[in-house]
Design a protein around this motif. Structure first.
Motif, mmCIF file in Angstrom:
data_model
loop_
_atom_site.group_PDB
_atom_site.id
_atom_site.type_symbol
_atom_site.label_atom_id
_atom_site.label_comp_id
_atom_site.label_asym_id
_atom_site.label_seq_id
_atom_site.Cartn_x
_atom_site.Cartn_y
_atom_site.Cartn_z
ATOM 1 N N VAL A 123 0.855 -1.192 0.000
ATOM 2 C CA VAL A 123 0.000 0.000 0.000
ATOM 3 C C VAL A 123 0.885 1.235 0.000
ATOM 4 O O VAL A 123 1.862 1.316 0.753
ATOM 5 N N ASP A 124 0.533 2.182 -0.844
ATOM 6 C CA ASP A 124 1.219 3.474 -0.807
ATOM 7 C C ASP A 124 0.609 4.273 0.339
ATOM 8 O O ASP A 124 -0.521 4.746 0.255
ATOM 9 N N LEU A 125 1.360 4.389 1.436
ATOM 10 C CA LEU A 125 0.822 5.029 2.638
ATOM 11 C C LEU A 125 0.515 6.505 2.434
ATOM 12 O O LEU A 125 -0.230 7.089 3.227
ATOM 13 N N MET A 126 1.068 7.128 1.412
ATOM 14 C CA MET A 126 0.708 8.501 1.095
ATOM 15 C C MET A 126 -0.605 8.560 0.316
ATOM 16 O O MET A 126 -1.275 9.586 0.302
ATOM 17 N N GLU A 127 -0.977 7.435 -0.351
ATOM 18 C CA GLU A 127 -2.263 7.281 -1.044
ATOM 19 C C GLU A 127 -2.801 5.900 -0.669
ATOM 20 O O GLU A 127 -2.643 4.942 -1.418
ATOM 21 N N PRO A 128 -3.414 5.780 0.503
ATOM 22 C CA PRO A 128 -3.748 4.439 1.024
ATOM 23 C C PRO A 128 -4.709 3.640 0.154
ATOM 24 O O PRO A 128 -4.829 2.427 0.349
ATOM 25 N N ARG A 129 -5.373 4.261 -0.804
ATOM 26 C CA ARG A 129 -6.299 3.504 -1.660
ATOM 27 C C ARG A 129 -5.563 2.755 -2.772
ATOM 28 O O ARG A 129 -6.181 1.941 -3.468
ATOM 29 N N LEU A 130 -4.258 3.028 -2.928
ATOM 30 C CA LEU A 130 -3.487 2.428 -4.013
ATOM 31 C C LEU A 130 -2.659 1.257 -3.489
ATOM 32 O O LEU A 130 -1.952 1.391 -2.487
ATOM 33 N N VAL A 131 -2.770 0.127 -4.166
ATOM 34 C CA VAL A 131 -1.921 -1.035 -3.889
ATOM 35 C C VAL A 131 -1.053 -1.238 -5.129
ATOM 36 O O VAL A 131 -1.566 -1.436 -6.235
ATOM 37 N N CYS A 132 0.256 -1.184 -4.931
ATOM 38 C CA CYS A 132 1.188 -1.134 -6.067
ATOM 39 C C CYS A 132 2.110 -2.353 -6.067
ATOM 40 O O CYS A 132 2.304 -3.017 -5.039
ATOM 41 N N VAL A 133 2.686 -2.591 -7.227
ATOM 42 C CA VAL A 133 3.736 -3.605 -7.351
ATOM 43 C C VAL A 133 5.011 -3.052 -6.697
ATOM 44 O O VAL A 133 5.445 -1.936 -7.014
ATOM 45 N N ALA A 134 5.614 -3.806 -5.787
ATOM 46 C CA ALA A 134 6.753 -3.294 -5.015
ATOM 47 C C ALA A 134 7.826 -4.367 -4.873
ATOM 48 O O ALA A 134 7.611 -5.551 -5.165
ATOM 49 N N THR A 135 8.985 -3.892 -4.391
ATOM 50 C CA THR A 135 10.147 -4.755 -4.188
ATOM 51 C C THR A 135 10.770 -4.431 -2.837
ATOM 52 O O THR A 135 10.851 -3.246 -2.455
ATOM 53 N N VAL A 136 11.216 -5.455 -2.122
ATOM 54 C CA VAL A 136 11.933 -5.240 -0.868
ATOM 55 C C VAL A 136 13.355 -4.802 -1.217
ATOM 56 O O VAL A 136 14.141 -5.565 -1.785
ATOM 57 N N LYS A 137 13.680 -3.538 -0.855
ATOM 58 C CA LYS A 137 14.984 -2.978 -1.209
ATOM 59 C C LYS A 137 16.047 -3.268 -0.143
ATOM 60 O O LYS A 137 17.190 -3.622 -0.460
ATOM 61 N N ARG A 138 15.652 -3.110 1.165
ATOM 62 C CA ARG A 138 16.592 -3.356 2.256
ATOM 63 C C ARG A 138 15.837 -3.953 3.431
ATOM 64 O O ARG A 138 14.628 -3.724 3.607
ATOM 65 N N CYS A 139 16.560 -4.712 4.254
ATOM 66 C CA CYS A 139 16.029 -5.272 5.494
ATOM 67 C C CYS A 139 16.980 -4.860 6.624
ATOM 68 O O CYS A 139 18.153 -5.272 6.640
ATOM 69 N N VAL A 140 16.464 -4.037 7.551
ATOM 70 C CA VAL A 140 17.267 -3.547 8.676
ATOM 71 C C VAL A 140 16.493 -3.849 9.944
ATOM 72 O O VAL A 140 15.556 -3.131 10.319
ATOM 73 N N GLY A 141 16.863 -4.952 10.623
ATOM 74 C CA GLY A 141 16.157 -5.336 11.832
ATOM 75 C C GLY A 141 14.694 -5.635 11.511
ATOM 76 O O GLY A 141 14.358 -6.468 10.674
ATOM 77 N N ARG A 142 13.812 -4.946 12.207
ATOM 78 C CA ARG A 142 12.380 -5.096 11.967
ATOM 79 C C ARG A 142 11.908 -4.332 10.737
ATOM 80 O O ARG A 142 10.793 -4.576 10.258
ATOM 81 N N LEU A 143 12.703 -3.397 10.265
ATOM 82 C CA LEU A 143 12.263 -2.493 9.207
ATOM 83 C C LEU A 143 12.555 -3.069 7.827
ATOM 84 O O LEU A 143 13.567 -3.745 7.607
#
Length: 337
Positions: A123-143
């Protein structure tokens, strides 16, 4: 949480809620009930408090100092400081502030199965009505740093690995929700669909001539029937010559002729008839009834029983009434004559 909790003026690092891809230098401005905090980004200055945001103490959006330095993340520093030479020691001395203890933050890392370059739907949290194709770029702990395919890095967002705003690939198709494809892939998909379509072979077909029937109403029905018969014979000859079977002819119904309506005057006469009231039933005396019975008995040969003196008096009064009535009738006839 130990003996001490967050206090006003403590410094920390927090995710900017207006730019979720940036982690900034922040300050606790107010401690609320039930573990909620009012946090402000130091890079923005506002006297009205419009730059303050509410976070819970267990939120993944607030982090201890030097978190970005330990994980090689660019920290957004306040104005007048350089991100390359910024240190928390000098900044705390300059602001005469205290850093929030690291034990107060929710930085536990139980482990997860995410790794860089994994594809998902977010979900694009700046536009919560939009669900987009995404990629995990980095993993830092829980984030997790989520990158939206086809968009610049400035639109990246830091979210928690247990966030309800990330879904596996194919989730939108499963639930019937529209998925926002990366820019430029829509045209490629349309071209692929067009290429997969097979062109139908061209078949030459002979065009049939259309016959136009005009609705014609003739005053003489006989001439109309003759014309119709002549047309039927012509069509049969043409059909015999043409190889294609002829379609059945549709006979047109003639509209009924209008007839004149003549007005007829009806004369109504009123006749007065007098209706006489029903005749009043004549009263029959008891003596007459008895006398008739006696006569019937004499005729049949039976003896008539002796009458009592009271019956004789009644009989005499009845005879007097009859004579009086007969005399009245005779007088009326004489007067009329």
């Amino acid at each position: 949480m130990g003996d001490r909790f967050f206090e006003e003026g403590m410094k920390l690092e927090a995710i900017d809620p207006l730019n979720l891809g940036n982690i900034c230098v922040a300050t606790v401005h107010k401690v609320l009930l039930d573990g909620y905090l009012m946090v402000g980004i130091d890079a923005t200055t506002s006297t009205s408090g419009s730059n303050l945001f509410c976070y819970h103490a267990s939120s993944h959006a607030i982090l201890p100092i030097d978190f970005c330095k330990k994980n090689s993340i660019t920290l957004t520093v306040p104005r007048g400081y350089d991100a390359q030479t910024f240190t928390w020691e000098t900044y705390l001395k300059d602001t005469k502030a205290e850093a929030a203890p690291a034990r107060l933050f929710n930085t536990d890392y139980p482990g997860h199965g995410f790794s860089p370059n994994l594809k998902l739907e977010a979900v694009d949290l700046m536009e919560p009505r939009l669900v987009c194709v995404a990629t995990v770029k980095r993993c830092v702990g829980r984030l997790l740093l989520i990158h939206f395919d086809g968009w610049d890095d400035e639109f990246d967002q830091w979210i928690d690995h247990q966030s309800p705003d990330i879904y596996p690939a194919g989730w939108c198709e499963l639930v019937g929700y529209q998925l926002q494809l990366p820019p430029g892939t829509v045209h490629l998909a349309e071209n692929q669909v067009v290429r997969n379509k097979k062109t139908k072979p061209f078949v030459y077909r002979r065009k049939k001539k259309r016959r136009v029937f005009r609705k014609r109403i003739s005053q003489d029905p006989k001439s109309h029937q003759e014309n119709q018969l002549a047309g039927d014979t012509n069509t049969t000859t043409n059909d015999s010559q043409s190889p294609c079977p002829a379609a059945p002819l549709v006979q047109l119904k003639a509209e009924p002729e209008e007839r004149e309506i003549v007005r007829v005057q009806v004369k109504v006469e009123e006749i007065e008839t007098l209706i006489n009231p029903p005749d009043q039933p004549q009263k029959v005396s008891q003596c007459e009834v008895k006398q008739e019975k006696a006569e019937q008995m004499i005729q049949s040969g039976h003896q008539v029983p002796e009458q009592s003196p009271l019956a004789g008096m009644i009989h005499q009064t009845a005879e007097k009434r009859e004579t009086a009535e007969n005399g009245g009738e005779h007088k009326g006839q004489a007067e009329r004559s």
